[in-house]
Design an enzyme around this catalytic site. Sequence first.
Site, mmCIF file in Angstrom:
data_model
loop_
_atom_site.group_PDB
_atom_site.id
_atom_site.type_symbol
_atom_site.label_atom_id
_atom_site.label_comp_id
_atom_site.label_asym_id
_atom_site.label_seq_id
_atom_site.Cartn_x
_atom_site.Cartn_y
_atom_site.Cartn_z
ATOM 1 N N ASP A 421 134.741 -9.500 58.356
ATOM 2 C CA ASP A 421 133.949 -8.794 58.911
ATOM 3 C C ASP A 421 132.360 -8.801 59.345
ATOM 4 O O ASP A 421 132.384 -8.270 60.073
ATOM 5 C CB ASP A 421 134.610 -7.550 58.292
ATOM 6 C CG ASP A 421 135.595 -6.953 59.151
ATOM 7 O OD1 ASP A 421 136.366 -6.999 60.284
ATOM 8 O OD2 ASP A 421 136.303 -6.453 58.218
ATOM 9 N N TYR A 502 139.470 -1.260 68.574
ATOM 10 C CA TYR A 502 140.235 0.382 68.998
ATOM 11 C C TYR A 502 141.051 0.347 68.187
ATOM 12 O O TYR A 502 141.565 0.804 67.912
ATOM 13 C CB TYR A 502 140.764 0.372 70.201
ATOM 14 C CG TYR A 502 141.831 -0.372 70.850
ATOM 15 C CD1 TYR A 502 142.773 0.446 71.710
ATOM 16 C CD2 TYR A 502 141.685 -1.532 71.118
ATOM 17 C CE1 TYR A 502 143.507 0.480 72.259
ATOM 18 C CE2 TYR A 502 142.778 -1.910 72.134
ATOM 19 C CZ TYR A 502 143.975 -0.806 72.523
ATOM 20 O OH TYR A 502 144.767 -1.835 73.142
ATOM 21 N N HIS A 553 148.437 -6.280 53.293
ATOM 22 C CA HIS A 553 147.158 -7.188 53.344
ATOM 23 C C HIS A 553 145.872 -6.873 52.601
ATOM 24 O O HIS A 553 147.336 -5.780 51.867
ATOM 25 C CB HIS A 553 146.253 -6.685 55.097
ATOM 26 C CG HIS A 553 146.013 -5.563 55.542
ATOM 27 N ND1 HIS A 553 147.504 -4.995 55.469
ATOM 28 C CD2 HIS A 553 145.206 -5.050 54.876
ATOM 29 C CE1 HIS A 553 146.915 -3.358 55.264
ATOM 30 N NE2 HIS A 553 145.376 -3.715 55.468
ATOM 31 N N GLU A 605 126.128 -19.387 34.077
ATOM 32 C CA GLU A 605 126.622 -19.325 35.148
ATOM 33 C C GLU A 605 128.297 -20.061 35.083
ATOM 34 O O GLU A 605 129.613 -19.220 36.016
ATOM 35 C CB GLU A 605 126.185 -19.831 37.076
ATOM 36 C CG GLU A 605 124.943 -19.302 37.021
ATOM 37 C CD GLU A 605 124.247 -20.012 37.914
ATOM 38 O OE1 GLU A 605 123.646 -19.040 38.397
ATOM 39 O OE2 GLU A 605 124.075 -20.489 38.062
#
Length: 820
Positions: A421, A502, A553, A605
């Site tokens: 996104d 939309y 999802h 890490e």
Amino acid sequence: MRFSSPWFVASVALVCATLASAKVPRVAYPKSKQAARIRNKFKHSLAHRHGAERSFTGTGWQASAPVADAPFTNIWAGLSDDEAADVIAFLHNQPALNLTAAGNSTAWDNSITVVDTLLPNKTDVLAYFAGKASKPDRYARATIWFGTTENPWIQEFQVGPIPITNSSTYASLDWASTKGSAVQRNYIADDALVTEYCYNVSASVQDIITDLINGTAMGGASDDLDIWGIDPVWHPTPETTTQWMTFWRIPSSIFDGETLLPQGLYFELNTTGRDPSGWAVLGWLYADTYYNSTNAFRAAWEAGELPKLESNVEGDWIGTDYMGPNTDVGANSTMWASEKPPPVQVPPGGEDGIRYKVDVENKYVEWMDFTFYISYSRDTGLRLFDIRYRGERIVYELGLEEAIAHYAGNDPVQSGTAYLDSFYGFGPYAFQLLAGYDCPTYATFLNTSFHADEVSTTHLNSICLFEYDTGYLIQRHSNDRYLAVTKNIAFVVRSVSTVGNYDYNSTQFDYTFYLDGSIEVIVRASGYIQSAYYYANGNYGYQIHSGLSGSMHDHCLLFKADIDILGTSNSLANHTIVPVTETYPWSHGATRNSMRLERSYVASEDAGKIMWSENAQTMLMVVNADEPNSFGEPRGYRIAPGKGGGMHLTVTNSSNLLNSQSFATHDLYATVRKDAEPRAAHALNNYDVANPIIDFADFFDGETLEQTDVVLWFNLGMHHVPHTGDLPNTVFSTAQGSMLISPHNYLLHDPSRDTRQTVRIDYDDTKGVETVKTFGAEFSKGATNLTNTVPDFWAYRGDIAVRKFPYDPQHPFNNTVSIV
Ligand SMILES: *[C@@H]1O[C@H](CO)[C@@H](O)[C@H](O)[C@H]1NC(C)=O
Ligand SMILES: *[C@@H]1O[C@H](CO)[C@@H](O)[C@H](O)[C@H]1NC(C)=O
Ligand SMILES: *[C@@H]1O[C@H](CO)[C@@H](O)[C@H](O)[C@H]1NC(C)=O
Ligand SMILES: *[C@@H]1O[C@H](CO)[C@@H](O)[C@H](O)[C@H]1NC(C)=O
Ligand SMILES: *[C@@H]1O[C@H](CO)[C@@H](O)[C@H](O)[C@H]1NC(C)=O
Ligand SMILES: *[C@@H]1O[C@H](CO)[C@@H](O)[C@H](O)[C@H]1NC(C)=O
Ligand SMILES: *[C@@H]1O[C@H](CO)[C@@H](O)[C@H](O)[C@H]1NC(C)=O
Ligand SMILES: *[C@@H]1O[C@H](CO)[C@@H](O)[C@H](O)[C@H]1NC(C)=O
Ligand SMILES: *[C@@H]1O[C@H](CO)[C@@H](O)[C@H](O)[C@H]1NC(C)=O
Ligand SMILES: *[C@@H]1O[C@H](CO)[C@@H](O)[C@H](O)[C@H]1NC(C)=O
Ligand SMILES: *[C@@H]1O[C@H](CO)[C@@H](O)[C@H](O)[C@H]1NC(C)=O
Ligand SMILES: *[C@@H]1O[C@H](CO)[C@@H](O)[C@H](O)[C@H]1NC(C)=O
Ligand SMILES: [Cu+2]
């Protein structure tokens, strides 16, 4: 009325007038999602104009917060409109870039897409805070679309220092890329042509479409079908681009439920190269049967082999209006009183009652023991910096990095959808908040801006700040002698982005501050689901309506939390509760089954990819091992899932996201913070997910995490298998996740004792109340006109969009266009 200056009224009028001819901007809002959005907005404004009928609304609260005095100017602030114009003009002066003004550019030109602030390096900021260096130079980052070639690309540049002087330069922003290059190949440069191509494909089988799904998709105003498909596109071979498309019914009402109206017919395109004459339809899918050419599909239809499937048609069921009473099966409505106003919160004493301060220009906030700065970007929206608690920095940076919505299905469109996104951006869709609904009417509202396609857009009142009573106490104790209680008052920074088109949902971001020194990051989602046509896909979701599957999802939103405990020399402590069988000196040789606390540090890490532990037995704290409290315990802040439990992507090695998903494989990550690793993802990754600008996996190179600048990255979200309760919209109440960042041996007692909103009542069984202690707390008094809690709905505005090239600073609001 706060926003009634003349230029504003003028620009609103222009916005309406230009909607009809708005062209689809190429990159800030690429692909068919945006086309759909514009179409719907246009309908909306028509409906608004014709349907206008004023009903009662209130006045809204008039209070504004007392002014804070930011200790530093906000060096993380988004670009001002003037700065954006300055950067754009500078780039247009660079002959090597061969730029065309965005407003005149086509996919075959070079043009500027997004400009934003390049956040200063933390190293430089801390040196400045410490008085050891001057204020860091301010830089912009600019994304440029290079379209004049058969192999178009998109590239990000560092530009500055700004304001532009003779010493300002531009350079590819390669240092923040894990592949060493800010260049991204653009395989979707000709999206508008792909859409045209789809209309032609559709027209070539119009007779079949009329028969099977009864509609037309030609790109005209009378269309009742829309065509769009997978995101990101596929590359079966490195040089080939393919994409699956499907048909969606366009709602005829104001309600945006197009994503509830998939029609169950799919086709695959080969869109390799920039010349549509070289493109081809590769096949069709209908009723779970694949046809390897349009001819094969037609032959099957002509032979009567295609079944007529259940149709998925528009109806009142996609609307979000009040549907009561008694729309559902069963007994009489239990909502017999729902027309009465619900309880409301008001700030006692009106304006004088506001208990926080805001420096609006610097977006700097003070509430109780917290202070922080707010920054905002086109890609990821809200971001907080330099969060201090009792004067000490506890978080340097806190904000969203990326949000994935990863679908699955037996059809190629659902299977092929995994939205990243930040590509669409959270800034462009952070619309005005509705006072009294999104936030209390007494909230403080701030504007946000972003700069795309050489247009600066301001979303008015798109961040809100407010205090509220959580409705439960933060502390309570009682016995037969006394009762002690403390109010749980929290402070919220909120923004809402309705990402995508939309169809998409409203994602609400809250940063909530509590009196015990905790911060909670909360994500909530509401809106229309993206659904699937229901056919043989019970393994991928529930049937929720006629011909409709609630397509399953995952939502996975990565946040960065750069926690600093008493400086940047920190470690990640692991305190785990483990079951044990032990003997003790007093146990007479017998073993006892018990548990104990095991303490360690996450060494490097290599151990920095973390899952939340089974049964929540592991506590993880960022601590400063060199700064123990007076009992010898290291001071720190814990990170732990709140609502929803934390999450990561279910799909492993996603066929859609390839090398652009490595931040979603685990619940939490810890890395050594580096200036060259400011972001875990990049908004341009989506252009070429196999070769992202930033692949988070490359951050992990085994460096020690002990007494170094540790940065955490955590995922929030939900596994979303929509059920009938997601119709018409998913509701915020269930679709939420949160993370708590809270003090852990940080102070020597619970800091909520330092709020005066505490009461002790001493009482006696026989004599009743003997003493009441209120510790200097004041109590609400006087009258409140509750009409102030009803917003003035007619004051809702929308956004201001201003073209920035050529830029006339004398008339900064000329040439307003709508882009959303
Ligand atoms: C676009 O092109 C027209 C005609 O060449 C020119 O007049 C106009 O100034 C250009 N617009 C911009 C934003 O450069
Ligand atoms: C500059 O861009 C134009 C299109 O905007 C293109 O026609 C021209 O070939 C480009 N010039 C160079 C030197 O690349
Ligand atoms: C930039 O340089 C030019 C000459 O090279 C000079 O005229 C101009 O004043 C300089 N501008 C600034 C801002 O230093
Ligand atoms: C097809 O759509 C048209 C227009 O929406 C409608 O009037 C008609 O009833 C539909 N036909 C069928 C068979 O559903
Ligand atoms: C797609 O088109 C390209 C270019 O014409 C061609 O090389 C490639 O083989 C095609 N791919 C498929 C799957 O048809
Ligand atoms: C399509 O399928 C048919 C039958 O299976 C086969 O004969 C034909 O070669 C295929 N065509 C293409 C383009 O793959
Ligand atoms: C609904 O309410 C009416 C009137 O109060 C009552 O007569 C009726 O029994 C109720 N029905 C049910 C199913 O509860
Ligand atoms: C968010 O938006 C996506 C649109 O792709 C939708 O599928 C999803 O269900 C929405 N999520 C929620 C929680 O509303
Ligand atoms: C924390 O320590 C426990 C043992 O006490 C170990 O099992 C676990 O893997 C460690 N967790 C992390 C995240 O290092
Ligand atoms: C920020 O840090 C990176 C990595 O060390 C460096 O390449 C870059 O030049 C720095 N930026 C500035 C503005 O100093
Ligand atoms: C409350 O405020 C409204 C709107 O300003 C006003 O019309 C009304 O008279 C007020 N009510 C009282 C009791 O003051
Ligand atoms: C630009 O806007 C100003 C008002 O802000 C107005 O006076 C001026 O005429 C406008 N110019 C154009 C070219 O529209
Ligand atoms: Cu969802």
